[in-house]
Enzyme design. Structure first.
Site, PDB file in Angstrom:
ATOM      1  N   ARG A 161     -10.508   4.589   9.584  1.00  0.00           N
ATOM      2  CA  ARG A 161     -10.291   3.197   9.973  1.00  0.00           C
ATOM      3  C   ARG A 161     -11.598   2.497  10.315  1.00  0.00           C
ATOM      4  NH1 ARG A 161      -5.451   1.502  10.026  1.00  0.00           N
ATOM      5  NH2 ARG A 161      -3.691   2.824  10.582  1.00  0.00           N
ATOM      6  N   ARG A 184      10.692 -13.358   3.633  1.00  0.00           N
ATOM      7  CA  ARG A 184      11.654 -12.272   3.825  1.00  0.00           C
ATOM      8  C   ARG A 184      12.723 -12.638   4.856  1.00  0.00           C
ATOM      9  NH1 ARG A 184       8.871  -6.527   3.935  1.00  0.00           N
ATOM     10  NH2 ARG A 184       8.475  -7.030   6.120  1.00  0.00           N
ATOM     11  N   ARG A 221      -2.305 -10.954  11.727  1.00  0.00           N
ATOM     12  CA  ARG A 221      -2.468  -9.541  11.347  1.00  0.00           C
ATOM     13  C   ARG A 221      -3.523  -9.390  10.257  1.00  0.00           C
ATOM     14  NH1 ARG A 221       3.280  -8.236   9.758  1.00  0.00           N
ATOM     15  NH2 ARG A 221       2.486  -6.309   8.872  1.00  0.00           N
ATOM     16  N   ARG A 256      12.365 -11.827  10.838  1.00  0.00           N
ATOM     17  CA  ARG A 256      11.753 -10.987  11.884  1.00  0.00           C
ATOM     18  C   ARG A 256      10.476 -11.658  12.398  1.00  0.00           C
ATOM     19  NH1 ARG A 256       9.919  -6.154   9.150  1.00  0.00           N
ATOM     20  NH2 ARG A 256       9.184  -5.593  11.206  1.00  0.00           N
ATOM     21  N   LYS A 294       0.815  -1.216   0.000  1.00  0.00           N
ATOM     22  CA  LYS A 294       0.000   0.000   0.000  1.00  0.00           C
ATOM     23  C   LYS A 294       0.854   1.276   0.000  1.00  0.00           C
ATOM     24  CE  LYS A 294      -2.694   0.558   3.608  1.00  0.00           C
ATOM     25  NZ  LYS A 294      -2.696   1.802   4.393  1.00  0.00           N
TER      26      LYS A 294
END
Ligand SMILES: [Zn+2]
Length: 217
Positions: free
Chosen positions: A88, A127, A171, A160, A13
């Site tokens: 939101r 990642r 999430r 991470r 985004k």
């Protein structure tokens, strides 16, 4: 073009926001930037927000709303903007209506970047971050020459916590639960445009621009 951009974590985004804003020559306004500007600029709202943050509390909606209202009233936003991170929830969507109404304008379109959840999981969980220089590699899309070693500085690569598949899935679920009422709201208003955010960055930008231009005409 008065535009709100919505999308799950991992949909790219931030990058799309930059390119879309540039294409339509409108400022990209993110709540993160507004916060930082108010806090570092020491405005009354910034000081108020900082009090909550220092106490470890969430900044109340009224404070965020007031900051967004101020920002949208600035001259560079008078001919359009891309809002990222606001609204939101449905209450904030009504608040945005009222802000724009007071400024004599209205929202044109809400663009939602859509990606399949498992695709985001695949993207993020591949990642690997360098402990030394912070560069982010990807096991599939941008692999280092030697497994576990940074090509740039020979530092050690690690995954991470944020990039663990379970964390990413969580999430995404939180995002969907929080955002779906807002999405439904804009669908009912016939203001929502959706694009597939999968694929090369340039292709997604082209898709977004085409969809937005069509929505505006
Ligand atoms: Zn490195």
């Amino acid at each position: 073009m008065r535009l709100v951009l919505v999308g799950p974590p991992g949909a790219g985004k931030g990058t799309q926001a930059e390119f879309i804003a540039e294409n339509f020559t409108i400022p990209k306004i993110s709540t993160g930037d507004i916060f930082r500007a108010n806090v570092s600029g020491g405005t009354d709202l910034g000081k108020l927000a900082k009090k909550f943050m220092d106490a470890g509390d969430l900044v109340p909606d009224e404070v965020t709303n007031a900051m967004v209202r101020d920002r949208l009233g600035e001259p560079d936003a008078s001919d359009g903007f891309l809002l990222d991170g606001f609204p939101r929830n449905v209450a904030q969507a009504y608040e945005l209506d009222s802000m724009l109404n007071d400024l004599g304008s209205s929202l044109d379109v809400v663009l939602e970047l859509e990606v399949e959840h498992e695709e985001v999981v695949k993207r993020l969980s591949g990642r690997r971050t360098c402990r030394n220089c912070g560069h982010v590699w990807h096991l599939e899309y941008d692999p280092p020459t030697v497994v576990g070693v940074c090509d740039r500085c020979s530092g050690e690569l690690y995954q991470r916590d944020d990039d663990f598949p379970e964390t990413v899935r969580h999430r995404l679920e939180v995002y969907s639960a929080q955002t779906s009422p807002l999405i439904e709201f804009y669908i009912s208003r016939k203001q929502l445009v959706r694009i597939d955010a999968l694929g090369a960055v340039e292709d997604v930008t082209d898709r977004a621009i085409a969809a937005l231009s069509a929505a505006r005409s």
